[in-house]
Design a protein around this motif. Structure first.
Motif, PDB file in Angstrom:
ATOM      1  N   ASN B  81      52.739 -35.206   5.415  1.00 29.80           N
ATOM      2  CA  ASN B  81      53.348 -33.275   5.137  1.00 29.80           C
ATOM      3  C   ASN B  81      52.276 -32.594   4.960  1.00 29.80           C
ATOM      4  OD1 ASN B  81      55.900 -33.780   4.364  1.00 29.80           O
ATOM      5  ND2 ASN B  81      56.151 -34.286   2.351  1.00 29.80           N
ATOM      6  N   PRO B  83      49.156 -29.838   6.818  1.00 29.86           N
ATOM      7  CA  PRO B  83      49.131 -28.860   7.641  1.00 29.86           C
ATOM      8  C   PRO B  83      49.153 -28.830   8.697  1.00 29.86           C
ATOM      9  CG  PRO B  83      48.153 -28.284   5.272  1.00 29.86           C
ATOM     10  CD  PRO B  83      48.182 -30.073   5.253  1.00 29.86           C
ATOM     11  N   LEU B  84      48.045 -30.427   8.752  1.00 32.89           N
ATOM     12  CA  LEU B  84      47.356 -30.565  10.160  1.00 32.89           C
ATOM     13  C   LEU B  84      48.659 -29.992  11.252  1.00 32.89           C
ATOM     14  CD1 LEU B  84      44.400 -32.549   8.791  1.00 32.89           C
ATOM     15  CD2 LEU B  84      44.641 -30.105  10.188  1.00 32.89           C
ATOM     16  N   LEU B  86      51.152 -29.261  12.498  1.00 32.06           N
ATOM     17  CA  LEU B  86      50.811 -27.519  12.943  1.00 32.06           C
ATOM     18  C   LEU B  86      50.256 -27.555  14.107  1.00 32.06           C
ATOM     19  CD1 LEU B  86      52.673 -27.056  10.268  1.00 32.06           C
ATOM     20  CD2 LEU B  86      52.419 -24.756  10.394  1.00 32.06           C
ATOM     21  N   ASP B  87      48.801 -27.638  13.569  1.00 35.83           N
ATOM     22  CA  ASP B  87      47.529 -27.949  15.110  1.00 35.83           C
ATOM     23  C   ASP B  87      47.373 -28.880  15.299  1.00 35.83           C
ATOM     24  OD1 ASP B  87      46.221 -26.094  12.817  1.00 35.83           O
ATOM     25  OD2 ASP B  87      45.727 -27.648  11.772  1.00 35.83           O
ATOM     26  N   VAL B  89      50.642 -30.027  16.824  1.00 33.40           N
ATOM     27  CA  VAL B  89      51.617 -29.469  17.845  1.00 33.40           C
ATOM     28  C   VAL B  89      51.373 -28.321  19.093  1.00 33.40           C
ATOM     29  CG1 VAL B  89      54.526 -28.647  18.101  1.00 33.40           C
ATOM     30  CG2 VAL B  89      53.751 -29.794  16.065  1.00 33.40           C
ATOM     31  N   GLY B  90      50.321 -27.883  18.306  1.00 33.94           N
ATOM     32  CA  GLY B  90      49.974 -26.761  19.323  1.00 33.94           C
ATOM     33  C   GLY B  90      48.922 -27.040  20.540  1.00 33.94           C
ATOM     34  N   LEU B  93      50.525 -29.372  22.487  1.00 35.94           N
ATOM     35  CA  LEU B  93      51.523 -28.413  23.232  1.00 35.94           C
ATOM     36  C   LEU B  93      50.313 -27.802  25.161  1.00 35.94           C
ATOM     37  CD1 LEU B  93      54.517 -25.824  21.704  1.00 35.94           C
ATOM     38  CD2 LEU B  93      54.673 -28.186  23.575  1.00 35.94           C
ATOM     39  N   THR B 135      60.586 -34.719   6.783  1.00 38.08           N
ATOM     40  CA  THR B 135      58.947 -35.035   6.872  1.00 38.08           C
ATOM     41  C   THR B 135      58.321 -33.797   7.281  1.00 38.08           C
ATOM     42  OG1 THR B 135      58.390 -37.007   7.959  1.00 38.08           O
ATOM     43  CG2 THR B 135      58.935 -37.032   6.060  1.00 38.08           C
ATOM     44  N   LEU B 136      56.912 -32.929   7.143  1.00 41.79           N
ATOM     45  CA  LEU B 136      56.552 -32.056   8.097  1.00 41.79           C
ATOM     46  C   LEU B 136      56.518 -33.122   9.509  1.00 41.79           C
ATOM     47  CD1 LEU B 136      56.024 -29.349   8.822  1.00 41.79           C
ATOM     48  CD2 LEU B 136      53.612 -29.474   7.484  1.00 41.79           C
ATOM     49  N   VAL B 139      59.704 -33.532  11.403  1.00 41.12           N
ATOM     50  CA  VAL B 139      59.938 -32.367  12.004  1.00 41.12           C
ATOM     51  C   VAL B 139      59.018 -32.217  12.915  1.00 41.12           C
ATOM     52  CG1 VAL B 139      60.045 -29.828  11.139  1.00 41.12           C
ATOM     53  CG2 VAL B 139      61.170 -31.562   9.812  1.00 41.12           C
ATOM     54  N   SER B 140      57.662 -31.751  13.134  1.00 39.38           N
ATOM     55  CA  SER B 140      57.094 -31.068  13.788  1.00 39.38           C
ATOM     56  C   SER B 140      56.941 -32.172  15.116  1.00 39.38           C
ATOM     57  CB  SER B 140      55.751 -31.341  13.555  1.00 39.38           C
ATOM     58  OG  SER B 140      55.681 -30.638  12.378  1.00 39.38           O
ATOM     59  N   ALA B 143      60.347 -31.557  17.196  1.00 40.60           N
ATOM     60  CA  ALA B 143      60.366 -29.948  17.602  1.00 40.60           C
ATOM     61  C   ALA B 143      59.464 -30.510  18.971  1.00 40.60           C
ATOM     62  CB  ALA B 143      59.475 -29.224  16.745  1.00 40.60           C
ATOM     63  N   ARG B 146      61.704 -31.716  21.422  1.00 39.07           N
ATOM     64  CA  ARG B 146      62.383 -30.811  22.340  1.00 39.07           C
ATOM     65  C   ARG B 146      61.375 -29.804  23.423  1.00 39.07           C
ATOM     66  NH1 ARG B 146      66.830 -30.398  18.797  1.00 39.07           N
ATOM     67  NH2 ARG B 146      66.380 -31.651  17.407  1.00 39.07           N
ATOM     68  N   ILE B 147      60.579 -29.031  22.879  1.00 38.80           N
ATOM     69  CA  ILE B 147      59.973 -28.495  23.711  1.00 38.80           C
ATOM     70  C   ILE B 147      59.168 -29.162  24.877  1.00 38.80           C
ATOM     71  CG2 ILE B 147      57.573 -26.293  24.162  1.00 38.80           C
ATOM     72  CD1 ILE B 147      57.640 -26.018  21.198  1.00 38.80           C
TER      73      ILE B 147
END
Lengths: 305, 305
Positions: B81, B83-84, B86-87, B89-90, B93, B135-136, B139-140, B143, B146-147
């Motif tokens: 969980n 927050p990293l 999110l980083d 994912v970016g 990509l 979990t994050l 989920v990350s 996601a 999918r992208i």
């Protein structure tokens, strides 16, 4: 307590119309982006949202309680499958995370009706309709929503996701249906299009923007359709534009085929927006189209370019 | 034609073991990251993957035909969980897009069994099992898949997604089940744990890494479980470690409750990995655990820290 909002995409088609309703709702307004909005009463933070360090700096400087994140690539025609969608997912995640880590409390982001599976014969509903995006734009927004929703739960962030349907109004970029029809028919040039029997849920951009402002000011969480709730045949919009511009003779309905699988109807269920957020549109389609035609006339843009 | 792979996460638990099988499969190896791997035969590109400009520069410099993107935050316990996520994912990509725009042809990324809804009583299947990450991290990853899948279709990129299940082996970080059991029982300290009746699909990290290398070298597309296909009771693993370390007296099964909703079984369907990729594991659980215990003993790390 004064609420302070940080807005991204504030010079975009929707964003430019959010500043007035946000102010009316009592928000102190900060804006982050490349170019400041034409509004002396906002605090502007120059930022490249693709740069994580910028996102962190702006979030710390703005110290906002609310984030309205509208920035995205929306280049007409191209945005559906542009690789820039990937960059905007990253930028959006950085922006939300930086805002939360700087102490922000509530975020509202822009989603899209393209997250839904199109072709349903009942209005698209936030809780019951199937999600099946078919474009990179729709997939990227859907994926972003999943991540931010999970993150918001963990970070105790209040989170809402406004799903935009179809919109029109003054300031629309060329290359979109209503702007192109106005400019072409206004220039008395032939406007060749489909039969126009497809029904779409259009809403005036000022109403879309006000809906976002109200959603932000509310405590409503999760996905909320931002739409009128009444799809109309596209031909009725084009015929109104033709009347308004005097270009009736130039409207060529049925000269272009509709794409394969073009859905008959794309219409939003708007119970959440109406009853939870408390929003009703102010513009009728006829007054909104008249206003849009006047906007183009005032700019002297009566011919396609 | 020589195939060239760009590897991220090459110094990570899995990544470090991919270099040998990749070389055996004929790949010329380039690595991007903060620290070079301990391998004189790779070309190393210093890169901060969170910086888009770095991703673009490395992709252009490496001119690789293949990308094996394993880099992610996997700090034991916290990564679920953090927050990293999110980083990452970016960063993922950016890395994939830069690789594609530099002319790359095939990408393989690391997914996770945490994308699936856990609790099914049949093996988790890439095509038929429900996805419902809780979990994050899950989920990350879901996601991101999918992208990238949608982007790969548009960019004519060959794309596979290896879903990692449970793994163990030499080099595992402290703070995970097998590494902690080895160090604690090896140090003749009490190891208090659950009843161990939950069944999990564990595979040796060398096998996981070799499976990724084979997947990359193949033309298989879409999601592929990277697992043994045989879940075993966790207690059987712990009992084997206890025997191997001589710490039988110190194993305290049943002293800790299992989390609510802890699934009885998490097991992969491995038809795609076995028959399409052509992979079979080389390590048995008993030889793999013996090797892991020896690795810790050789390091003199016989006490928890």
């Amino acid at each position: 307590m004064t609420r302070r909002v940080l807005v991204t995409g504030a010079t975009g088609f929707i964003g430019q119309y959010t500043l007035l309703p946000l102010r009316e709702l009592g928000f102190n307004i900060h804006v982050a982006g490349r170019t400041p909005p034409d509004d002396p009463d906002v605090t502007f933070h120059t930022a490249n949202l693709f740069d994580q360090a910028d996102a962190v700096r702006v979030a710390r400087d703005a110290e906002a309680s609310h984030l309205l994140h509208l920035a995205w690539n929306t280049e007409p025609g191209r945005f559906w499958n542009s690789p820039l969608n990937l960059d905007w997912v990253g930028a959006s995640l950085s922006t939300v995370k930086a805002f939360a880590e700087a102490g922000g409390a509530r975020v509202v982001l822009a989603g899209t009706c393209a997250e839904y599976r199109w072709g349903a014969d009942t209005p698209l509903d936030e809780n019951r309709s199937e999600l099946a995006p078919e474009t990179l734009y729709g997939v990227s927004k859907d994926a972003l929503r999943r991540i931010v929703s999970s993150y918001a739960d963990l970070a105790s962030l209040s989170f809402a996701w406004g799903r935009i349907f179809f919109l029109y109004g003054p300031g629309e970029k060329p290359g979109r249906l209503v702007s192109d029809a106005i400019r072409t028919l206004g220039g008395k040039q032939p406007f060749a299009t489909t039969d126009g029997n497809q029904r779409r849920d259009f809403m005036h951009v000022e109403d879309v923007a006000r809906a976002f402002a109200l959603l932000l000011a509310s405590e409503v969480q999760g996905s909320v359709n931002i739409a009128s709730g009444k799809a109309v045949p596209v031909r009725s919009i084009l015929e109104a534009i033709a009347r308004e511009t005097g270009g009736q003779e130039m409207l060529r309905l049925g000269e272009r085929p509709r794409p394969a699988n073009d859905p008959a109807t794309i219409e939003a269920a708007v119970d959440r927006l109406r009853y939870e957020v408390g929003f009703t549109p102010r513009h009728t389609m006829s007054d909104g189209l008249a206003q849009s035609v006047k906007w183009w006339k005032d700019r002297g843009s009566d011919l396609p370019n």
